[in-house]
Design a protein around this motif. Structure first.
Motif, PDB file in Angstrom:
ATOM      1  N   VAL A  42       0.940  -1.263   0.505  1.00  0.00           N
ATOM      2  CA  VAL A  42       0.056  -0.132  -0.036  1.00  0.00           C
ATOM      3  C   VAL A  42       1.068   1.463  -0.228  1.00  0.00           C
ATOM      4  O   VAL A  42       0.340   1.829  -0.520  1.00  0.00           O
ATOM      5  CB  VAL A  42      -0.831   0.157   1.170  1.00  0.00           C
ATOM      6  N   SER A  43       1.754   0.882   1.055  1.00  0.00           N
ATOM      7  CA  SER A  43       2.942   2.500   0.475  1.00  0.00           C
ATOM      8  C   SER A  43       3.411   2.679  -1.137  1.00  0.00           C
ATOM      9  O   SER A  43       3.704   4.014  -1.240  1.00  0.00           O
ATOM     10  CB  SER A  43       3.872   2.692   2.106  1.00  0.00           C
ATOM     11  N   VAL A  44       3.842   1.242  -1.411  1.00  0.00           N
ATOM     12  CA  VAL A  44       4.177   1.626  -2.700  1.00  0.00           C
ATOM     13  C   VAL A  44       3.468   2.083  -3.722  1.00  0.00           C
ATOM     14  O   VAL A  44       4.104   2.730  -4.228  1.00  0.00           O
ATOM     15  CB  VAL A  44       4.923   0.393  -3.143  1.00  0.00           C
ATOM     16  N   ALA A  45       2.299   2.300  -3.469  1.00  0.00           N
ATOM     17  CA  ALA A  45       0.911   2.487  -4.037  1.00  0.00           C
ATOM     18  C   ALA A  45       0.853   3.949  -3.759  1.00  0.00           C
ATOM     19  O   ALA A  45       0.000   4.226  -4.418  1.00  0.00           O
ATOM     20  CB  ALA A  45      -0.280   1.883  -3.882  1.00  0.00           C
ATOM     21  N   GLY A  46       1.031   4.369  -2.534  1.00  0.00           N
ATOM     22  CA  GLY A  46       1.192   5.526  -1.911  1.00  0.00           C
ATOM     23  C   GLY A  46       2.461   6.541  -3.029  1.00  0.00           C
ATOM     24  O   GLY A  46       2.009   7.471  -3.451  1.00  0.00           O
ATOM     25  N   PHE A  47       3.677   5.801  -3.468  1.00  0.00           N
ATOM     26  CA  PHE A  47       4.141   6.671  -4.613  1.00  0.00           C
ATOM     27  C   PHE A  47       4.206   6.444  -5.922  1.00  0.00           C
ATOM     28  O   PHE A  47       3.889   7.301  -6.241  1.00  0.00           O
ATOM     29  CB  PHE A  47       5.546   5.764  -4.290  1.00  0.00           C
ATOM     30  N   TYR A  48       3.199   5.541  -6.142  1.00  0.00           N
ATOM     31  CA  TYR A  48       3.133   5.851  -7.725  1.00  0.00           C
ATOM     32  C   TYR A  48       1.656   7.005  -7.466  1.00  0.00           C
ATOM     33  O   TYR A  48       2.155   7.274  -8.744  1.00  0.00           O
ATOM     34  CB  TYR A  48       2.378   4.362  -7.413  1.00  0.00           C
ATOM     35  N   ILE A  49       0.921   7.073  -6.062  1.00  0.00           N
ATOM     36  CA  ILE A  49      -0.118   8.127  -6.573  1.00  0.00           C
ATOM     37  C   ILE A  49       0.750   9.530  -6.651  1.00  0.00           C
ATOM     38  O   ILE A  49       1.085  10.419  -7.219  1.00  0.00           O
ATOM     39  CB  ILE A  49      -0.796   8.593  -5.421  1.00  0.00           C
ATOM     40  N   LEU A  50       1.964   9.516  -6.048  1.00  0.00           N
ATOM     41  CA  LEU A  50       2.640  11.415  -6.207  1.00  0.00           C
ATOM     42  C   LEU A  50       3.460  11.238  -7.117  1.00  0.00           C
ATOM     43  O   LEU A  50       3.870  12.525  -7.593  1.00  0.00           O
ATOM     44  CB  LEU A  50       3.729  10.858  -4.476  1.00  0.00           C
ATOM     45  N   LEU A  51       3.623   9.893  -7.658  1.00  0.00           N
ATOM     46  CA  LEU A  51       3.549  10.429  -9.168  1.00  0.00           C
ATOM     47  C   LEU A  51       2.469  10.553 -10.259  1.00  0.00           C
ATOM     48  O   LEU A  51       3.315  10.310 -11.240  1.00  0.00           O
ATOM     49  CB  LEU A  51       4.990   9.245  -9.822  1.00  0.00           C
ATOM     50  N   ALA A  57      -0.880   3.291  -9.536  1.00  0.00           N
ATOM     51  CA  ALA A  57      -1.566   2.882  -7.757  1.00  0.00           C
ATOM     52  C   ALA A  57      -2.506   1.823  -7.795  1.00  0.00           C
ATOM     53  O   ALA A  57      -2.792   0.800  -6.338  1.00  0.00           O
ATOM     54  CB  ALA A  57      -1.829   4.283  -7.320  1.00  0.00           C
ATOM     55  N   ALA A  58      -3.832   1.698  -8.477  1.00  0.00           N
ATOM     56  CA  ALA A  58      -4.520   1.210  -8.409  1.00  0.00           C
ATOM     57  C   ALA A  58      -4.718  -0.539  -8.982  1.00  0.00           C
ATOM     58  O   ALA A  58      -5.271  -1.390  -7.477  1.00  0.00           O
ATOM     59  CB  ALA A  58      -5.686   1.844  -8.846  1.00  0.00           C
ATOM     60  N   VAL A  59      -3.522  -0.470  -9.528  1.00  0.00           N
ATOM     61  CA  VAL A  59      -3.377  -1.646 -10.122  1.00  0.00           C
ATOM     62  C   VAL A  59      -2.424  -2.194  -8.470  1.00  0.00           C
ATOM     63  O   VAL A  59      -2.555  -3.993  -8.489  1.00  0.00           O
ATOM     64  CB  VAL A  59      -2.841  -1.810 -11.473  1.00  0.00           C
ATOM     65  N   GLN A  60      -1.787  -1.700  -8.475  1.00  0.00           N
ATOM     66  CA  GLN A  60      -0.459  -2.324  -6.534  1.00  0.00           C
ATOM     67  C   GLN A  60      -1.819  -2.226  -5.983  1.00  0.00           C
ATOM     68  O   GLN A  60      -1.449  -3.625  -5.324  1.00  0.00           O
ATOM     69  CB  GLN A  60      -0.082  -1.070  -6.348  1.00  0.00           C
ATOM     70  N   ILE A  61      -2.540  -1.415  -5.765  1.00  0.00           N
ATOM     71  CA  ILE A  61      -3.738  -2.112  -4.509  1.00  0.00           C
ATOM     72  C   ILE A  61      -4.631  -3.186  -5.262  1.00  0.00           C
ATOM     73  O   ILE A  61      -4.085  -4.326  -4.285  1.00  0.00           O
ATOM     74  CB  ILE A  61      -4.005  -0.547  -4.271  1.00  0.00           C
ATOM     75  N   LEU A  62      -5.233  -3.408  -5.879  1.00  0.00           N
ATOM     76  CA  LEU A  62      -5.670  -4.224  -6.359  1.00  0.00           C
ATOM     77  C   LEU A  62      -5.410  -5.490  -6.384  1.00  0.00           C
ATOM     78  O   LEU A  62      -6.287  -6.306  -5.853  1.00  0.00           O
ATOM     79  CB  LEU A  62      -7.124  -4.205  -7.844  1.00  0.00           C
TER      80      LEU A  62
END
Length: 165
Positions: A42-51, A57-62
């Protein structure tokens, strides 16, 4: 990183990712390790959102925080005995692993310090999710359907294995 809120979010996400990654490796209970792995995803998905990569980010979470973690937890629950409180065995090669990790860190730090990074304020001009969706369903529809059938077969196989007691 001109915006201080983005900088704060980056450092908070980095701290959460580092702490959860260390917890994955260091905790003795494998279920707790798996839950900290989900927090790392989930924190990696947060990095994707920052980028500004919302689709990633959605794919990372799902995919990772959702599906892969559920598969890991089911595998852990199906293969571990209920009476073993400490399921992660200690590793006798921890010293060697620390030396290898330190060497990898030194090499990465050297490479990152010698790399010239592009620093531009160019915003994303086209919606990346729409382009990815069109490519997925126009050009890559057959591999997409094959992957979905493969995942369905794997899920049915897991259910069959779980029912064979």
């Amino acid at each position: 990183m001109n915006d201080p809120i983005i900088a704060i979010a980056f450092f908070v996400l980095a701290a959460v990712l580092l702490i959860s990654a260390l917890a994955v490796v260091m905790l003795r209970n494998i279920v707790h390790s798996a839950l900290f792995l989900a927090l790392a995803f989930v924190s990696v998905a947060g990095f994707y959102i920052l980028l500004n990569a919302e689709f990633l980010a959605a794919v990372q979470i799902l995919i990772y925080a959702g599906a892969v973690m559920i598969l890991l937890l089911f595998a852990i629950m199906l293969t571990q005995r209920a009476n073993t409180p400490m399921s992660n065995v200690s590793n006798s090669q921890a010293g060697l692993a620390a030396i290898v990790a330190a060497a990898v860190f030194v090499v990465l730090a050297f490479v990152l310090s010698k790399t010239s990074w592009l620093t531009g304020a160019a915003a994303v001009t086209q919606p990346n999710t729409e382009v990815l969706g069109k490519a997925l369903f126009d050009y890559y529809v057959l591999p997409f359907e094959i992957a979905s059938v493969l995942l369905l077969v794997a899920m049915i196989g897991a259910i069959v294995i779980a029912r064979e007691d």
